[in-house]
Design a protein around this motif. Sequence first.
Motif, mmCIF file in Angstrom:
data_model
loop_
_atom_site.group_PDB
_atom_site.id
_atom_site.type_symbol
_atom_site.label_atom_id
_atom_site.label_comp_id
_atom_site.label_asym_id
_atom_site.label_seq_id
_atom_site.Cartn_x
_atom_site.Cartn_y
_atom_site.Cartn_z
ATOM 1 N N HIS A 127 0.844 -1.193 0.000
ATOM 2 C CA HIS A 127 0.000 0.000 0.000
ATOM 3 C C HIS A 127 0.882 1.246 0.000
ATOM 4 O O HIS A 127 2.110 1.142 0.073
ATOM 5 C CB HIS A 127 -0.989 0.008 1.167
ATOM 6 C CG HIS A 127 -0.376 -0.046 2.529
ATOM 7 N ND1 HIS A 127 0.227 -1.154 3.054
ATOM 8 C CD2 HIS A 127 -0.300 0.900 3.512
ATOM 9 C CE1 HIS A 127 0.644 -0.914 4.279
ATOM 10 N NE2 HIS A 127 0.350 0.339 4.586
ATOM 11 N N HIS A 129 1.322 3.820 2.056
ATOM 12 C CA HIS A 129 1.907 4.488 3.231
ATOM 13 C C HIS A 129 3.413 4.643 3.050
ATOM 14 O O HIS A 129 4.057 3.823 2.398
ATOM 15 C CB HIS A 129 1.601 3.687 4.509
ATOM 16 C CG HIS A 129 0.198 3.897 4.990
ATOM 17 N ND1 HIS A 129 -0.387 3.144 5.978
ATOM 18 C CD2 HIS A 129 -0.749 4.810 4.608
ATOM 19 C CE1 HIS A 129 -1.618 3.566 6.184
ATOM 20 N NE2 HIS A 129 -1.857 4.574 5.369
ATOM 21 N N HIS A 188 -7.163 -2.233 5.569
ATOM 22 C CA HIS A 188 -6.249 -1.162 5.962
ATOM 23 C C HIS A 188 -6.471 0.023 5.024
ATOM 24 O O HIS A 188 -6.590 -0.156 3.816
ATOM 25 C CB HIS A 188 -4.807 -1.676 5.828
ATOM 26 C CG HIS A 188 -3.775 -0.763 6.396
ATOM 27 N ND1 HIS A 188 -3.609 -0.556 7.749
ATOM 28 C CD2 HIS A 188 -2.822 -0.001 5.794
ATOM 29 C CE1 HIS A 188 -2.605 0.280 7.958
ATOM 30 N NE2 HIS A 188 -2.116 0.637 6.778
ATOM 31 N N ASP A 219 -0.110 -4.406 5.803
ATOM 32 C CA ASP A 219 -0.756 -3.900 7.014
ATOM 33 C C ASP A 219 -2.218 -4.289 6.937
ATOM 34 O O ASP A 219 -2.863 -4.094 5.902
ATOM 35 C CB ASP A 219 -0.679 -2.362 7.054
ATOM 36 C CG ASP A 219 0.422 -1.857 7.968
ATOM 37 O OD1 ASP A 219 0.910 -2.626 8.808
ATOM 38 O OD2 ASP A 219 0.793 -0.668 7.824
HETATM 39 ZN ZN LIG Z 1 0.029 1.125 6.599
#
Ligand SMILES: [Zn+2]
Length: 326
Positions: A127, A129, A188, A219
Amino acid sequence: MVLPGEDDWKRQVIERAKELDHEHRRRVRGAFESSTARVLALRLLRQALRRLVSRPRRFDTREVPHPLPGHIAVTFVGHASVMLTTRRARVLVDPFFGEFLLGVRRKEAASLATADRADTSLILITHAHRDRLHLPTLRKLPRRATIVLPARCQSLVQRLGFARVVELQPGQSFEHNDVEVTAVAARHDGRRGPINRAWRPSCGYIVKCAGANVYCAGDTAYFSGFEEIGRRLHPDVALLPIAGYEPPGMRDDHMSPLDAVQAFIDLGAKLLVPVAYGSFPVGYEPIDEPLAWLVDLCRQRGLLDRLFVLRPGESCDVHGRETSAP
Ligand SMILES: [Zn+2]
């Protein structure tokens, strides 16, 4: 379409999630009062300030050779970064080599041999992040590599010049040398950060080679998807995140060790390798607490022989049903 028994299964998952909530409430000192939140926030701040003056702990870095056909080497690089090495592929999952994340200095340095970094042929990003899709780290990786990301993330890496950029939705697969990668659902929020608020999904990956299936969860919170992933894709090794559970609201997006143990059981995997702990504070809990709690839980439930804790730079070799440290 509702399959026979599906309602029962849903009820069981909901019941299990309620049990987990209850166990957490008992552990995390009852209802979360604002004064408790302030104390925990101060503890996090104190940890971060202490980190600023102490250098990250460094670990031995050894090259990981390509194993025999049918084997896969799982190497913990540090934080959430993992390297998977097969006979014909070198795969980096969520690579992050930076010393700082949002101004916080890491406690344990990333450990990856320069030759292995240069040998990377496939990069999997779970992802957007900044500890998972980290542009300065990606700039250090070979441009001939293929990079796989969830939907809506391609634009973030377009300028880096990787040979191939592939977006996968859960359920879609991609073949690369001797591995097959299948994206799976995760629970997430994958928004890049407080400034870039565009919605982006998160996913996990099952990396399948002749010897074993390795599940990289990314995550995620605890959710019903683990049982389905186990039933459909039969992971042998589960790489599960274990930090980010205080305050309790964080469990909407992350798993505690207690959640991770339940996820491991739901998956039916043979080996649990914890990730995403020990380098940066994910939640307000003390940075060393998640691993200690996980070891305790596995001891209580007779799972210690299936828990494989790797320090940064350490590997285990998975082949068929057997696992060994090199
Ligand atoms: Zn994350």
